[in-house]
Design a protein around this motif. Structure first.
Motif, PDB file in Angstrom:
ATOM      1  N   LEU A   1      46.999 -79.781 -65.020  1.00 44.26           N
ATOM      2  CA  LEU A   1      46.322 -79.351 -66.244  1.00 44.26           C
ATOM      3  C   LEU A   1      46.920 -80.040 -67.464  1.00 44.26           C
ATOM      4  CD1 LEU A   1      44.029 -77.467 -67.099  1.00 44.26           C
ATOM      5  CD2 LEU A   1      45.745 -75.722 -67.600  1.00 44.26           C
ATOM      6  N   ALA A   2      48.225 -80.265 -67.452  1.00 47.67           N
ATOM      7  CA  ALA A   2      48.863 -80.983 -68.558  1.00 47.67           C
ATOM      8  C   ALA A   2      48.315 -82.394 -68.686  1.00 47.67           C
ATOM      9  CB  ALA A   2      50.377 -81.015 -68.352  1.00 47.67           C
ATOM     10  N   ALA A   3      48.139 -83.082 -67.559  1.00 43.77           N
ATOM     11  CA  ALA A   3      47.604 -84.445 -67.590  1.00 43.77           C
ATOM     12  C   ALA A   3      46.170 -84.451 -68.095  1.00 43.77           C
ATOM     13  CB  ALA A   3      47.688 -85.059 -66.194  1.00 43.77           C
TER      14      ALA A   3
ATOM     15  N   GLN B   1      35.755 -85.232 -61.700  1.00 41.09           N
ATOM     16  CA  GLN B   1      36.933 -86.102 -61.589  1.00 41.09           C
ATOM     17  C   GLN B   1      37.723 -86.213 -62.902  1.00 41.09           C
ATOM     18  OE1 GLN B   1      35.430 -89.808 -59.890  1.00 41.09           O
ATOM     19  NE2 GLN B   1      35.587 -88.943 -57.834  1.00 41.09           N
ATOM     20  N   GLN B   2      37.659 -85.146 -63.699  1.00 42.91           N
ATOM     21  CA  GLN B   2      38.487 -85.090 -64.898  1.00 42.91           C
ATOM     22  C   GLN B   2      39.848 -84.471 -64.610  1.00 42.91           C
ATOM     23  OE1 GLN B   2      36.407 -83.702 -68.589  1.00 42.91           O
ATOM     24  NE2 GLN B   2      34.671 -83.382 -67.195  1.00 42.91           N
ATOM     25  N   LEU B   3      39.920 -83.714 -63.510  1.00 47.29           N
ATOM     26  CA  LEU B   3      41.138 -82.983 -63.159  1.00 47.29           C
ATOM     27  C   LEU B   3      41.475 -83.248 -61.697  1.00 47.29           C
ATOM     28  CD1 LEU B   3      43.232 -80.696 -64.021  1.00 47.29           C
ATOM     29  CD2 LEU B   3      41.637 -79.092 -62.943  1.00 47.29           C
ATOM     30  N   ARG B   4      42.718 -83.633 -61.454  1.00 44.95           N
ATOM     31  CA  ARG B   4      43.175 -83.849 -60.087  1.00 44.95           C
ATOM     32  C   ARG B   4      43.150 -82.527 -59.325  1.00 44.95           C
ATOM     33  NH1 ARG B   4      48.475 -83.724 -58.516  1.00 44.95           N
ATOM     34  NH2 ARG B   4      49.126 -83.866 -60.709  1.00 44.95           N
ATOM     35  N   ASN B   5      42.765 -82.593 -58.058  1.00 46.86           N
ATOM     36  CA  ASN B   5      42.699 -81.376 -57.247  1.00 46.86           C
ATOM     37  C   ASN B   5      44.106 -80.955 -56.848  1.00 46.86           C
ATOM     38  OD1 ASN B   5      41.663 -79.211 -55.812  1.00 46.86           O
ATOM     39  ND2 ASN B   5      41.371 -80.415 -53.940  1.00 46.86           N
ATOM     40  N   ASP B   6      44.675 -80.079 -57.633  1.00 51.04           N
ATOM     41  CA  ASP B   6      46.030 -79.596 -57.425  1.00 51.04           C
ATOM     42  C   ASP B   6      46.086 -78.147 -57.888  1.00 51.04           C
ATOM     43  OD1 ASP B   6      48.702 -79.541 -56.802  1.00 51.04           O
ATOM     44  OD2 ASP B   6      49.359 -80.867 -58.413  1.00 51.04           O
ATOM     45  N   ASP B   7      47.119 -77.446 -57.468  1.00 54.92           N
ATOM     46  CA  ASP B   7      47.342 -76.098 -57.977  1.00 54.92           C
ATOM     47  C   ASP B   7      47.529 -76.163 -59.489  1.00 54.92           C
ATOM     48  OD1 ASP B   7      47.404 -75.195 -55.301  1.00 54.92           O
ATOM     49  OD2 ASP B   7      49.558 -75.583 -55.179  1.00 54.92           O
ATOM     50  N   VAL B   8      47.165 -75.069 -60.172  1.00 52.15           N
ATOM     51  CA  VAL B   8      47.239 -75.017 -61.636  1.00 52.15           C
ATOM     52  C   VAL B   8      47.885 -73.705 -62.063  1.00 52.15           C
ATOM     53  CG1 VAL B   8      45.872 -74.770 -63.754  1.00 52.15           C
ATOM     54  CG2 VAL B   8      45.288 -76.541 -62.087  1.00 52.15           C
ATOM     55  N   ALA B   9      48.808 -73.814 -63.001  1.00 55.69           N
ATOM     56  CA  ALA B   9      49.385 -72.630 -63.637  1.00 55.69           C
ATOM     57  C   ALA B   9      49.411 -72.860 -65.134  1.00 55.69           C
ATOM     58  CB  ALA B   9      50.795 -72.366 -63.119  1.00 55.69           C
ATOM     59  N   VAL B  10      49.090 -71.815 -65.894  1.00 51.92           N
ATOM     60  CA  VAL B  10      49.163 -71.908 -67.365  1.00 51.92           C
ATOM     61  C   VAL B  10      49.640 -70.573 -67.925  1.00 51.92           C
ATOM     62  CG1 VAL B  10      46.699 -71.305 -67.592  1.00 51.92           C
ATOM     63  CG2 VAL B  10      47.884 -72.458 -69.472  1.00 51.92           C
ATOM     64  N   VAL B  11      50.558 -70.646 -68.861  1.00 49.74           N
ATOM     65  CA  VAL B  11      50.998 -69.490 -69.626  1.00 49.74           C
ATOM     66  C   VAL B  11      50.568 -69.719 -71.068  1.00 49.74           C
ATOM     67  CG1 VAL B  11      52.958 -68.104 -70.416  1.00 49.74           C
ATOM     68  CG2 VAL B  11      53.010 -69.166 -68.142  1.00 49.74           C
ATOM     69  N   ARG B  12      49.935 -68.721 -71.659  1.00 47.04           N
ATOM     70  CA  ARG B  12      49.468 -68.809 -73.044  1.00 47.04           C
ATOM     71  C   ARG B  12      50.215 -67.784 -73.891  1.00 47.04           C
ATOM     72  NH1 ARG B  12      43.228 -67.496 -74.928  1.00 47.04           N
ATOM     73  NH2 ARG B  12      43.716 -66.949 -77.097  1.00 47.04           N
ATOM     74  N   ILE B  13      50.865 -68.266 -74.943  1.00 46.67           N
ATOM     75  CA  ILE B  13      51.615 -67.390 -75.855  1.00 46.67           C
ATOM     76  C   ILE B  13      51.015 -67.518 -77.241  1.00 46.67           C
ATOM     77  CG2 ILE B  13      53.879 -66.830 -76.794  1.00 46.67           C
ATOM     78  CD1 ILE B  13      55.119 -68.266 -74.358  1.00 46.67           C
ATOM     79  N   ASP B  14      50.448 -66.445 -77.757  1.00 46.25           N
ATOM     80  CA  ASP B  14      49.806 -66.428 -79.065  1.00 46.25           C
ATOM     81  C   ASP B  14      50.689 -65.693 -80.066  1.00 46.25           C
ATOM     82  OD1 ASP B  14      47.567 -67.715 -78.069  1.00 46.25           O
ATOM     83  OD2 ASP B  14      46.506 -65.853 -77.642  1.00 46.25           O
ATOM     84  N   PHE B  15      50.923 -66.308 -81.221  1.00 45.48           N
ATOM     85  CA  PHE B  15      51.735 -65.713 -82.276  1.00 45.48           C
ATOM     86  C   PHE B  15      50.817 -65.146 -83.354  1.00 45.48           C
ATOM     87  CE2 PHE B  15      54.211 -68.823 -80.065  1.00 45.48           C
ATOM     88  CZ  PHE B  15      55.458 -68.259 -79.947  1.00 45.48           C
TER      89      PHE B  15
END
Length: 284
Positions: A227-229, A267-281
């Motif tokens: 997801l970062a890429a 083909q915009q995202l490589r087929n891999d596991d994804v993790a995301v943490v979202r921190i809102d201030f």
């Protein structure tokens, strides 16, 4: 001067690659303290994000153990993510947890009538591997950020070994990318944290450390590499951020997975596991 109240909202989502189950997912996230995504946090929080290396045995289990160890230690020791001796002690402690865990796993396999095969023993002798991103966020009583003397502030520290990334956003625009700054920097062999690497000093030398300060309206996104890429390669990063912000809680996991699969199909995202943490201030 009395500053207006501020708080943090945090949530995370973890999704397996297309064709895999949740149990097979090798990305792991632990956020402490445990709170619902709509809870207003005013105290320190920590997060551990790990991406298990598929080539190693029991990578998902090591990722889960390491992410929890990182979040727990960072919560206990505010100086942990500044590096030095504190981080070395954490690295040693995390590695020391692996052999007892593995012994229990081996015992359970025997009890289930599925003892380890000879080739599994060979692979396990090499150890398990994962990337690590650890973050701690604290209310900051110091001087206000930039020129806004009335805005409350939060301070964050981060440590990264490998290519799981932190993005600091302001007005939905990228302020900082860490430790990878451009999509072309992602490679096939990121630095990894090994479950049998007892050289804590070496692990600490290979780990990168940084810190920053957030004000109301800012966001931190912590993501594993796929997801970062995608985000760093997006032609319009503001639009990419807005797509990500559509998913704000655990009830959104189904929609999040559908969105990921759409990106994979195009083909915009490589087929891999994804993790995301979202921190809102938040604040005023």
């Amino acid at each position: 001067m009395t500053h207006p109240p501020s708080c943090v909202y945090v949530t995370h989502l973890v999704a397996p690659k297309h064709g895999s189950t949740e149990a097979e997912c090798e990305d792991a996230v632990v956020v402490l303290p445990h709170r619902s995504h709509d809870h207003m946090l005013r105290e320190a929080l920590t997060a551990g994000v790990c991406d298990g290396a598929t080539e190693s045995a029991l990578a998902k289990d090591w990722a889960r153990l390491l992410s929890r160890a990182a979040a727990e230690h960072a919560l206990e020791r505010p100086d942990l993510l500044s590096g030095g001796v504190a981080f070395e002690e954490f690295a040693s402690s995390a590695v020391d947890q692996w052999e007892p865990w593995l012994a229990q796993y081996t015992k359970e396999r025997v009890a289930d009538g599925r003892p380890l095969k000879w080739y599994e023993h060979t692979k396990l002798a090499e150890g398990a591997f994962a990337t690590l991103l650890a973050v701690r966020v604290d209310p900051d009583p110091g001087p206000r950020p930039d020129t806004d003397e009335s805005a409350p502030a939060w301070r964050w520290r981060a440590a990264a070994l490998g290519d799981s990334c932190l993005f600091h956003l302001r007005d939905d625009r990228l302020v900082l990318a860490f430790p990878v700054e451009a999509a072309e920097e992602f490679g096939m062999n990121p630095d990894l944290f090994g479950s049998r690497n007892h050289d804590a000093e070496l692990l600490t030398r290979r780990t990168r450390f940084t810190e920053g300060r957030c004000r109301p309206g800012d966001r931190l996104l912590l993501t594993t590499d796929a997801l970062a890429a995608w985000f760093l390669s997006a032609p319009d990063q503001v639009a990419a951020v807005r797509q990500l912000l559509e998913f704000s809680g655990p009830d959104d996991l189904g929609g999040f997975m559908d969105w990921l699969n759409g990106l994979r199909k195009s083909q915009q995202l490589r087929n891999d596991d994804v993790a995301v943490v979202r921190i809102d201030f938040e604040g005023r």
